[in-house]
Design an enzyme around this catalytic site. Structure first.
Site, PDB file in Angstrom:
ATOM      1  N   CYS A 116     -11.290 -10.017   8.415  1.00 46.49           N
ATOM      2  CA  CYS A 116     -11.622  -9.089   7.318  1.00 46.49           C
ATOM      3  C   CYS A 116     -13.029  -9.302   6.760  1.00 46.49           C
ATOM      4  O   CYS A 116     -13.536  -8.458   6.021  1.00 46.49           O
ATOM      5  CB  CYS A 116     -10.584  -9.213   6.213  1.00 46.49           C
ATOM      6  SG  CYS A 116      -8.937  -8.838   6.803  1.00 46.49           S
ATOM      7  N   HIS A 256     -13.322  -6.153  -0.104  1.00 48.63           N
ATOM      8  CA  HIS A 256     -12.374  -5.931   0.991  1.00 48.63           C
ATOM      9  C   HIS A 256     -11.057  -5.436   0.386  1.00 48.63           C
ATOM     10  O   HIS A 256     -10.635  -5.908  -0.675  1.00 48.63           O
ATOM     11  CB  HIS A 256     -12.165  -7.247   1.751  1.00 48.63           C
ATOM     12  CG  HIS A 256     -11.058  -7.171   2.753  1.00 48.63           C
ATOM     13  ND1 HIS A 256     -11.020  -6.213   3.732  1.00 48.63           N
ATOM     14  CD2 HIS A 256      -9.933  -7.929   2.917  1.00 48.63           C
ATOM     15  CE1 HIS A 256      -9.924  -6.379   4.460  1.00 48.63           C
ATOM     16  NE2 HIS A 256      -9.252  -7.407   3.985  1.00 48.63           N
ATOM     17  N   ASN A 286      -5.325  -1.758   4.430  1.00 47.48           N
ATOM     18  CA  ASN A 286      -6.263  -2.775   4.895  1.00 47.48           C
ATOM     19  C   ASN A 286      -6.670  -2.438   6.334  1.00 47.48           C
ATOM     20  O   ASN A 286      -5.882  -2.595   7.259  1.00 47.48           O
ATOM     21  CB  ASN A 286      -5.588  -4.151   4.826  1.00 47.48           C
ATOM     22  CG  ASN A 286      -6.503  -5.280   5.248  1.00 47.48           C
ATOM     23  OD1 ASN A 286      -7.586  -5.048   5.790  1.00 47.48           O
ATOM     24  ND2 ASN A 286      -6.071  -6.505   5.025  1.00 47.48           N
TER      25      ASN A 286
HETATM   26  O1  UT7 Z   1      -6.905  -9.071   4.640  1.00 50.23           O
HETATM   27  C1  UT7 Z   1      -6.655 -10.390   4.993  1.00 50.23           C
HETATM   28  C2  UT7 Z   1      -6.188 -11.143   3.870  1.00 50.23           C
HETATM   29  N1  UT7 Z   1      -4.827 -10.787   3.541  1.00 50.23           N
HETATM   30  C3  UT7 Z   1      -4.482 -10.709   2.279  1.00 50.23           C
HETATM   31  O2  UT7 Z   1      -5.316 -10.871   1.415  1.00 50.23           O
HETATM   32  C4  UT7 Z   1      -3.033 -10.491   1.960  1.00 50.23           C
HETATM   33  C5  UT7 Z   1      -2.606 -11.483   0.911  1.00 50.23           C
HETATM   34  N2  UT7 Z   1      -1.176 -11.427   0.589  1.00 50.23           N
HETATM   35  C6  UT7 Z   1      -0.627 -10.371  -0.058  1.00 50.23           C
HETATM   36  O3  UT7 Z   1      -1.282  -9.378  -0.310  1.00 50.23           O
HETATM   37  C7  UT7 Z   1       0.802 -10.516  -0.539  1.00 50.23           C
HETATM   38  O4  UT7 Z   1       1.211 -11.848  -0.408  1.00 50.23           O
HETATM   39  C8  UT7 Z   1       1.803  -9.610   0.227  1.00 50.23           C
HETATM   40  C9  UT7 Z   1       1.554  -8.168  -0.130  1.00 50.23           C
HETATM   41  C10 UT7 Z   1       1.673  -9.805   1.720  1.00 50.23           C
HETATM   42  C11 UT7 Z   1       3.238  -9.953  -0.199  1.00 50.23           C
HETATM   43  O5  UT7 Z   1       3.369  -9.822  -1.597  1.00 50.23           O
HETATM   44  P1  UT7 Z   1       4.027 -10.995  -2.481  1.00 50.23           P
HETATM   45  O6  UT7 Z   1       4.036 -10.537  -3.855  1.00 50.23           O
HETATM   46  O7  UT7 Z   1       3.266 -12.268  -2.151  1.00 50.23           O
HETATM   47  O8  UT7 Z   1       5.490 -11.032  -1.935  1.00 50.23           O
HETATM   48  P2  UT7 Z   1       6.289 -12.264  -1.289  1.00 50.23           P
HETATM   49  O9  UT7 Z   1       5.825 -12.512   0.090  1.00 50.23           O
HETATM   50  O10 UT7 Z   1       6.290 -13.398  -2.246  1.00 50.23           O
HETATM   51  O11 UT7 Z   1       7.756 -11.664  -1.254  1.00 50.23           O
HETATM   52  C12 UT7 Z   1       8.500 -11.398  -2.460  1.00 50.23           C
HETATM   53  C13 UT7 Z   1       9.811 -10.755  -2.089  1.00 50.23           C
HETATM   54  C14 UT7 Z   1      10.561 -11.474  -0.977  1.00 50.23           C
HETATM   55  O12 UT7 Z   1      11.947 -11.370  -1.237  1.00 50.23           O
HETATM   56  P3  UT7 Z   1      12.740 -12.606  -1.874  1.00 50.23           P
HETATM   57  O13 UT7 Z   1      12.545 -13.752  -0.934  1.00 50.23           O
HETATM   58  O14 UT7 Z   1      12.119 -12.826  -3.225  1.00 50.23           O
HETATM   59  O15 UT7 Z   1      14.145 -12.093  -1.935  1.00 50.23           O
HETATM   60  C15 UT7 Z   1      10.240 -10.659   0.236  1.00 50.23           C
HETATM   61  O16 UT7 Z   1      11.236 -10.732   1.235  1.00 50.23           O
HETATM   62  O17 UT7 Z   1       9.558  -9.434  -1.607  1.00 50.23           O
HETATM   63  C16 UT7 Z   1      10.195  -9.265  -0.346  1.00 50.23           C
HETATM   64  N3  UT7 Z   1       9.394  -8.333   0.436  1.00 50.23           N
HETATM   65  C17 UT7 Z   1       9.572  -7.013   0.404  1.00 50.23           C
HETATM   66  N4  UT7 Z   1      10.448  -6.239  -0.269  1.00 50.23           N
HETATM   67  C18 UT7 Z   1      10.360  -4.905  -0.096  1.00 50.23           C
HETATM   68  C19 UT7 Z   1       8.363  -8.628   1.287  1.00 50.23           C
HETATM   69  N5  UT7 Z   1       7.886  -7.493   1.797  1.00 50.23           N
HETATM   70  C20 UT7 Z   1       8.611  -6.481   1.272  1.00 50.23           C
HETATM   71  C21 UT7 Z   1       8.585  -5.080   1.426  1.00 50.23           C
HETATM   72  N6  UT7 Z   1       9.474  -4.324   0.721  1.00 50.23           N
HETATM   73  N7  UT7 Z   1       7.695  -4.456   2.229  1.00 50.23           N
END
Ligand code: UT7
Length: 335
Positions: A116, A256, A286
């Site tokens: 990225c 980004h 992204n």
């Molecule tokens: O460009 C390169 C660099 N990349 C980035 O900068 C990305 C950085 N990371 C992020 O943007 C975020 O971490 C994500 C968008 C990928 C994920 O968001 P989050 O708030 O960190 O969610 P999480 O991974 O902590 O997941 C929270 C909950 C989980 O459920 P439980 O374990 O709490 O029951 C996930 O299973 O949300 C669940 N979850 C979803 N639920 C509905 C994960 N993805 C989804 C989804 N829809 N698409």
């Protein structure tokens, strides 16, 4: 002798027609528009669906747009650099194919992989080619067909990414405007948190790697999120301090586009308001190396000569950094 400066003098871009909405994604994996909007801030993304088309086709369309908008002949381009993590194939390079498709007969080309942050690394490289005095017209393309490496059964990654390409023309500056400074970094210890496990020389494709879905983006979202906020904010603030840029002085932050929450956190740390930030993540998601030039492409009309702009990115590798530039032309007056 005064030092030659490098300036962005034109922009091109391309997004595919197909719009993949959150509602359609909700029919593919267990997710909702509400969750994606709250946690990421993406409403829709573009997907390259045309059979037989790849990253070089996205890039070639962006380059053709740039050549048309700037009235530049393909023969004038001396170097083309493509930042990508989704080249059409391991070799020849996407740059090689883009140059062929756009008839850049006099250019030598290469790909640059910094995920990225790729566009920033490419712009710094191009700026140095120009500043050396040896080159007069260099194109930097950010192009990624992320849909080719996204697992559309994995709800944690599939809402994030889209396909697009955008590019800039870099030429010697005619005044004090242009690329002023860069702060670019890598930290290989971050590799395991965001990578593609197979398909390289370590784990060439086998039936096992395909069955284990090792040819898709793997990301530990929370870890990457924390590093992204901290590093993008730190580097952007450091750039402001180094050049004595107050929040009011800054015309634009071009971040980004990985997550709306990351963008907002970075802007907060810089003390700038949302209307100083280019944000199009809602519509394109992204697009990896394409996000920053894609913003410039969309905002070109609003850019004014002398605008102080900070470009800032964080991505796989880890890679991150910021570039400070003073915009070199009035976008609205460009033909
Ligand atoms: O460009 C390169 C660099 N990349 C980035 O900068 C990305 C950085 N990371 C992020 O943007 C975020 O971490 C994500 C968008 C990928 C994920 O968001 P989050 O708030 O960190 O969610 P999480 O991974 O902590 O997941 C929270 C909950 C989980 O459920 P439980 O374990 O709490 O029951 C996930 O299973 O949300 C669940 N979850 C979803 N639920 C509905 C994960 N993805 C989804 C989804 N829809 N698409």
């Amino acid at each position: 002798m005064t030092k030659i400066k490098a300036a962005i003098t034109g922009i091109g871009g391309y997004v595919p027609d197909y719009v993949l909405t959150n509602d359609e994604l909700s029919t593919m994996v267990d997710t909702t528009d509400e969750w994606i909007m709250q946690r990421i801030g993406i409403k829709e993304r573009r997907i390259l669906k045309e059979p037989g088309k790849a990253t070089s086709d996205l890039g070639a369309r962006a380059v053709k747009d740039l050549l048309t908008r700037t009235g530049t002949s393909p023969d004038e381009i001396e170097v083309l650099i493509t930042a990508t993590v989704t080249p059409d194939m391991l070799f020849p390079t996407a740059s090689n194919l883009i140059a062929h498709k756009t008839r850049l007969k006099n250019a030598w080309t290469f790909d640059l992989a910094a995920a990225c942050s790729g566009f920033l690394f490419g712009l710094e490289t191009a700026a140095n080619f120009i500043e050396s005095g040896k080159y007069k017209k260099v194109i930097v393309v950010g192009s990624d067909k992320m849909s080719s490496i996204v697992d559309y059964t994995d709800r944690t990654t599939c809402p994030l990414f889209g396909d697009a390409a955008a590019c800039v023309l870099v030429e010697p500056s005619t005044d004090e405007n242009g690329v002023i400074d860069q702060m670019l970094h890598v930290d290989g210890s971050g590799g395991p948190h965001l990578h593609m496990k197979a398909g390289g020389s370590l784990r060439p494709a086998t039936q096992e790697t395909v069955e284990n879905k090792e040819h898709f983006v793997f990301q530990e979202g929370q870890t990457v999120f924390k590093f992204a906020v901290a590093n993008m904010a730190d580097i952007s603030v450091e750039m402001m301090k180094k050049h004595d840029i107050s929040p009011d002085d800054l015309a634009w932050l071009v971040p980004h586009q990985a997550n709306m929450r990351i963008i907002e956190a970075v802007a907060r740390r810089m003390g700038i308001s949302r209307d100083q930030v280019m944000i199009n993540i809602q519509r394109y998601g992204n697009t990896t190396a394409a996000t920053i030039p894609l913003c410039l492409w969309e905002w070109e009309d609003k850019l004014k000569k002398g605008d102080k702009i900070i470009l800032s990115a964080f991505g796989g590798g880890f890679t991150w950094g910021a570039i400070y530039l003073k915009w070199a032309y009035d976008g609205a007056h460009k033909a």
